[in-house]
Design a protein around this motif. Structure first.
Motif, PDB file in Angstrom:
ATOM      1  N   HIS A   1      -6.377  13.261 -32.064  1.00  0.00           N
ATOM      2  CA  HIS A   1      -5.262  12.539 -32.666  1.00  0.00           C
ATOM      3  C   HIS A   1      -5.789  11.422 -33.566  1.00  0.00           C
ATOM      4  CE1 HIS A   1      -3.445  14.577 -29.369  1.00  0.00           C
ATOM      5  NE2 HIS A   1      -2.262  14.022 -29.532  1.00  0.00           N
ATOM      6  N   THR A   2      -5.397  11.460 -34.837  1.00  0.00           N
ATOM      7  CA  THR A   2      -5.785  10.384 -35.735  1.00  0.00           C
ATOM      8  C   THR A   2      -4.585   9.603 -36.242  1.00  0.00           C
ATOM      9  OG1 THR A   2      -5.756  11.953 -37.583  1.00  0.00           O
ATOM     10  CG2 THR A   2      -7.870  11.552 -36.513  1.00  0.00           C
TER      11      THR A   2
ATOM     12  N   TRP B   1      -3.963  18.151 -33.492  1.00  0.00           N
ATOM     13  CA  TRP B   1      -5.109  18.962 -33.113  1.00  0.00           C
ATOM     14  C   TRP B   1      -5.192  20.193 -34.012  1.00  0.00           C
ATOM     15  CZ3 TRP B   1      -8.339  17.204 -29.266  1.00  0.00           C
ATOM     16  CH2 TRP B   1      -7.856  16.127 -28.518  1.00  0.00           C
ATOM     17  N   GLU B   2      -6.389  20.687 -34.212  1.00  0.00           N
ATOM     18  CA  GLU B   2      -6.579  21.858 -35.066  1.00  0.00           C
ATOM     19  C   GLU B   2      -5.905  23.081 -34.473  1.00  0.00           C
ATOM     20  OE1 GLU B   2     -10.429  24.409 -36.148  1.00  0.00           O
ATOM     21  OE2 GLU B   2     -10.473  22.381 -36.962  1.00  0.00           O
TER      22      GLU B   2
ATOM     23  N   ASP C   1       8.934  15.504 -21.067  1.00  0.00           N
ATOM     24  CA  ASP C   1       9.965  16.324 -21.694  1.00  0.00           C
ATOM     25  C   ASP C   1       9.359  17.019 -22.915  1.00  0.00           C
ATOM     26  OD1 ASP C   1       9.976  14.500 -23.853  1.00  0.00           O
ATOM     27  OD2 ASP C   1      11.644  13.358 -23.011  1.00  0.00           O
ATOM     28  N   GLU C   2      10.168  17.808 -23.607  1.00  0.00           N
ATOM     29  CA  GLU C   2       9.637  18.623 -24.704  1.00  0.00           C
ATOM     30  C   GLU C   2       9.132  17.758 -25.858  1.00  0.00           C
ATOM     31  OE1 GLU C   2       9.010  21.891 -24.630  1.00  0.00           O
ATOM     32  OE2 GLU C   2       9.592  21.685 -22.532  1.00  0.00           O
ATOM     33  N   ASP C   3       9.827  16.661 -26.154  1.00  0.00           N
ATOM     34  CA  ASP C   3       9.359  15.782 -27.225  1.00  0.00           C
ATOM     35  C   ASP C   3       8.003  15.174 -26.879  1.00  0.00           C
ATOM     36  OD1 ASP C   3      11.613  16.265 -28.735  1.00  0.00           O
ATOM     37  OD2 ASP C   3      12.686  14.498 -28.033  1.00  0.00           O
ATOM     38  N   GLU C   4       7.843  14.767 -25.644  1.00  0.00           N
ATOM     39  CA  GLU C   4       6.569  14.177 -25.217  1.00  0.00           C
ATOM     40  C   GLU C   4       5.449  15.203 -25.260  1.00  0.00           C
ATOM     41  OE1 GLU C   4       8.143  10.750 -22.137  1.00  0.00           O
ATOM     42  OE2 GLU C   4       8.243  12.844 -21.543  1.00  0.00           O
ATOM     43  N   ILE C   5       5.744  16.435 -24.862  1.00  0.00           N
ATOM     44  CA  ILE C   5       4.735  17.494 -24.936  1.00  0.00           C
ATOM     45  C   ILE C   5       4.353  17.760 -26.387  1.00  0.00           C
ATOM     46  CG2 ILE C   5       4.345  19.965 -24.570  1.00  0.00           C
ATOM     47  CD1 ILE C   5       5.903  19.698 -21.951  1.00  0.00           C
ATOM     48  N   GLY C   6       5.356  17.742 -27.275  1.00  0.00           N
ATOM     49  CA  GLY C   6       5.070  17.934 -28.692  1.00  0.00           C
ATOM     50  C   GLY C   6       4.136  16.878 -29.239  1.00  0.00           C
ATOM     51  N   LEU C   7       4.287  15.630 -28.789  1.00  0.00           N
ATOM     52  CA  LEU C   7       3.414  14.561 -29.251  1.00  0.00           C
ATOM     53  C   LEU C   7       2.002  14.706 -28.692  1.00  0.00           C
ATOM     54  CD1 LEU C   7       5.864  11.549 -29.081  1.00  0.00           C
ATOM     55  CD2 LEU C   7       4.736  12.416 -31.128  1.00  0.00           C
TER      56      LEU C   7
END
Length: 231
Positions: free
Chosen positions: A191-192, A170-171, A159-165
């Motif tokens: 991802h840090t 990332w730069e 879903d959109e939230d998962e894609i956002g994560l």
């Protein structure tokens, strides 16, 4: 279809099944946004299945490591692409196996096609892959999106939230459309400080909490107060 065990995947490929074929739009986006570096490049195809994408990247000029945890997938990939040079087929579970077989000097391109939603510990895996990118390299995640999936197939999409994560930390990131698939191009520091939302039980996460203590001028501690003013 949402498999949770390795033997289910082995049976899937043994039965002659596969996944959505690599589309022309995906090929165009790969050529446009991840062109072969001068002098050649090295790519990693994570969850390669029967190897269609890995073979395509090899034909473009990449030297490819292609891994999958299903024995039957790798067996079919080796057979169906026996005439393709430049691919090293690896029986490899990206989440649980020793990753020593991967190329020590890193990759110019890492691709996760139609497999990211099946990961249990997504943040750890993506972080680890990001650390294997060479300078200027890209991680490409190609995935179905939940809004275009029927409810019974929700487990294979984001879903959109998962894609956002996926894209956080990332730069640079680009989100493109590949005939209904989200095509994500991620570059720069991996991802840090982010972790992706899991669909299933994970291999373990630390939990962080926050606590505030409220006192008055005499040092009394506020334990709680209702809207009516009682304590």
């Amino acid at each position: 279809m949402t498999y949770t065990a390795r033997d289910q995947w082995d049976q899937h490929y043994s039965d002659g099944k596969g996944f959505r074929q690599l589309g022309e739009r995906e090929r165009e986006l790969l050529a446009e946004h991840t062109p072969l570096p001068d002098g050649g490049g090295r790519a990693l195809d994570v969850g390669c299945g029967i190897g269609e994408l890995a073979a395509h990247l090899a034909r473009l000029g990449y030297t490819v490591d292609a891994g999958d945890f299903a024995d039957s997938a790798i067996a079919r990939a080796r057979e169906e692409h026996a005439n393709v040079e430049g691919v090293r087929w690896l029986h490899l579970d990206i989440e649980h196996d020793d990753l020593a077989p991967l190329y020590e000097e890193g990759y110019d391109l890492i691709v996760m096609r139609l497999m990211y939603p099946f990961l249990r510990d997504r943040g750890r895996v993506v972080h680890g892959l990001g650390e294997r990118l060479r300078d200027g390299g890209a991680l490409v995640v190609i995935t179905p999106v939940a809004e275009t999936m029927p409810e019974e197939r929700r487990g294979i999409a984001l879903d959109e939230d998962e894609i956002g994560l996926v894209c956080a930390g990332w730069e640079t990131m680009k989100r493109l459309d590949a005939d209904g698939l989200a095509f994500l191009v991620l570059r720069g520091p991996c991802h840090t400080d982010t972790r992706a939302v899991e669909k299933r039980a994970t291999t373990g996460h630390a939990l962080t909490g926050a606590l505030a203590i409220v006192t008055d001028d005499t040092g009394r501690v506020l334990l709680g107060r209702s809207r009516c003013g009682s304590r």
